[in-house]
Design a protein around this motif. Structure first.
Motif, PDB file in Angstrom:
ATOM      1  N   ALA A  18      37.564  82.101  -5.337  1.00 23.45           N
ATOM      2  CA  ALA A  18      36.512  83.034  -4.990  1.00 23.45           C
ATOM      3  C   ALA A  18      36.601  83.292  -3.499  1.00 23.45           C
ATOM      4  N   CYS A  19      35.680  84.103  -2.990  1.00 16.59           N
ATOM      5  CA  CYS A  19      35.715  84.288  -1.552  1.00 16.59           C
ATOM      6  C   CYS A  19      34.325  84.247  -0.972  1.00 16.59           C
ATOM      7  N   VAL A  24      38.975  82.134   1.672  1.00 20.16           N
ATOM      8  CA  VAL A  24      39.358  81.966   0.278  1.00 20.16           C
ATOM      9  C   VAL A  24      38.799  80.613  -0.145  1.00 20.16           C
ATOM     10  N   LEU A  25      38.060  80.605  -1.251  1.00 17.82           N
ATOM     11  CA  LEU A  25      37.481  79.349  -1.724  1.00 17.82           C
ATOM     12  C   LEU A  25      38.190  78.908  -2.985  1.00 17.82           C
ATOM     13  N   SER A  53      38.176  85.746  -8.584  1.00 16.59           N
ATOM     14  CA  SER A  53      37.104  86.729  -8.659  1.00 16.59           C
ATOM     15  C   SER A  53      37.604  88.080  -8.166  1.00 16.59           C
ATOM     16  N   PRO A  54      37.081  89.157  -8.753  1.00 16.42           N
ATOM     17  CA  PRO A  54      37.476  90.496  -8.302  1.00 16.42           C
ATOM     18  C   PRO A  54      37.228  90.695  -6.805  1.00 16.42           C
ATOM     19  N   ARG A  55      36.174  90.070  -6.311  1.00 18.64           N
ATOM     20  CA  ARG A  55      35.857  90.195  -4.900  1.00 18.64           C
ATOM     21  C   ARG A  55      36.983  89.598  -4.039  1.00 18.64           C
ATOM     22  N   LEU A  56      37.545  88.480  -4.505  1.00 14.95           N
ATOM     23  CA  LEU A  56      38.657  87.864  -3.775  1.00 14.95           C
ATOM     24  C   LEU A  56      39.891  88.758  -3.846  1.00 14.95           C
TER      25      LEU A  56
END
Lengths: 343, 96
Positions: A18-19, A24-25, A53-56
């Protein structure tokens, strides 16, 4: 010169990427395991079923970080990248050239000549360093035969004859490959090159490393604005990164083959780290894969003097430099494409 | 280059708490939090200029302070860690 950025390898199976802002997580069960600023990365390589995730993906596309998805065993499945950079004129030149028999043979000769000379250098080195233990006669004969091949290449006037010479050289090289293995000879014996699936440990190791190299070369070509799918020696096939495979030819011996041999000779990987499946396929276990990835990352940070630029650069930037030189050649700034020769 | 950034933001007022959060957020975006108000950031000069500008437009120059320590590209020899939470090496192997 561009900076060599890091690649994040995700090998744990149940993670989610994820971000957060510019980070970057990596999450495991909603708990943040790791965070790294996106500007320190140039690629993310996921093994197995990591989700993102799409956000990332959005963030990575924006920042030119490629996310590649590989199967658990390192087979390439797909990648996410942002806009293709560079300009359309460059790509048009590339497409025109790939249809032009004269140009494709000329460039194919460069790639293959460098590949042959680099594989020769690998054999030469083992002969020089370990004269007492290797079969001198066989190696010397192979070296002599390989040394004659570039001249033969110059006489080859179409793609098929170049591919023929390449096949001959590869056969000669791989039939002497066992000589390079000085330790664990029994476990790491190779009977010629095979893949899909690899049926011995050396082939499994080579295939895995070639996949990693493909990731790097595709990213390098894209970053200079070339289309990695349209090649000169390798013909078009859906999903095949032909140009990347072309450029890889000259890098294989030094980048991959020597690394594989070193890992075996230093006992960094052992026979136990491989699993044989019912159909005869040989695959690496998780620990071995990690060991190989670590060695690969370290290898990329080794400094070399680029033979053409005569500049000190980390090995990991060589694919980028070669892509850049190829693009310059296509733009007409360079008379010819200088392939990578390892000295 | 590696830049170590530390800050001290006065939190006696609500606006101070807000500034603290904003400074921390910018630092997280650019680097690794190694201690509560200490960040190690691997940056190129342009990124550093950007971050510096952002931070300096957030803080109150009367009450807060920022310190930058430039550890250069050979920073690994200059850092030693003892105790918990050792952090990661942004130039080393990143594997999860």
């Amino acid at each position: 010169m561009r900076r060599l950025l890091n690649t994040l390898y995700v090998t744990l199976p149940d993670v989610y990427l994820a971000c957060d802002g510019e980070n970057v997580l990596i999450k495991v069960n909603d708990e943040i395991k790791f965070r790294v600023p996106v500007h320190n990365l140039e690629g993310i390589v996921c093994f197995g079923f990591a989700g993102a995730s799409p956000r990332l993906m959005h963030l990575c596309c924006e920042r030119g970080v490629a996310i590649s998805f590989l199967s658990q065993y390192g087979k390439f499945m797909g990648r996410i990248t942002g806009n293709v950079s560079g300009n359309v004129l460059l790509r048009r030149t590339q497409y025109r050239w790939s249809d032009d028999e004269i140009v494709t043979t000329r460039l194919s000769r460069r790639f293959i000549a460098a590949k042959i000379m680099n594989s020769r250098a690998v054999l030469h080195r083992v002969l020089r360093d370990h004269t007492e233990v290797v079969d001198n006669e066989a190696l010397e004969r192979a070296l002599q035969l390989l040394a004659r091949m570039p001249a033969k290449l110059e006489m080859a006037h179409h793609g098929d004859s170049i591919r023929g010479i390449e096949g001959e050289a590869a056969h000669l090289y791989f039939s002497n490959f066992n000589q390079l293995v000085l330790n664990q000879k029994e476990a790491f014996r190779m009977l010629g090159r095979n893949r899909r699936p690899p049926t011995d440990r050396v082939n499994a190791l080579l295939s895995f490393l070639y996949t990693l190299l493909t990731h790097e070369v595709v990213a390098a070509l894209e970053s200079v604005g070339l289309d990695p799918q349209v090649g000169f020696l390798h013909r078009d096939r859906p999903g095949r990164p032909s140009l990347a495979l072309d450029v890889m030819e000259e890098l294989r011996p030094h980048f991959v083959d020597r690394l594989a041999v070193t890992l075996i000779n230093r006992n960094q990987i052992t026979a136990k780290g491989f699993v044989v499946k019912e159909n005869g396929a040989v695959i690496m276990d998780d620990d071995t894969r990690k060991e190989v990835l670590t060695a690969w990352q370290k290898r990329k940070q080794e400094e070399i003097t680029h033979p053409y630029l005569e500049e000190k650069i980390p090995l990991g930037l060589v694919p980028y430099v070669q892509a850049m030189l190829l693009a310059r050649h296509m733009r007409g700034d360079l008379e010819d494409y200088p392939p990578f020769f390892w000295k | 280059m590696m830049v170590l950034i530390t800050y001290d933001v006065s939190v006696t007022t609500d606006s101070g708490k807000k500034r603290l959060r904003r400074v921390a957020k910018q630092c997280v975006n650019y680097g690794q939090r190694v201690q509560n108000s200490v960040f190690e950031c691997l940056l190129d000069p342009a990124q550093f200029a950007e971050l510096k500008h952002r931070l300096e437009s957030i803080i109150n120059h009367e009450t807060d302070s920022l310190r930058y320590y430039f550890l250069g590209s050979n920073w690994k020899n200059r850092v030693e860690h003892v105790g918990a939470k050792s952090g990661y090496d942004p130039e080393g192997v990143l594997m999860i």
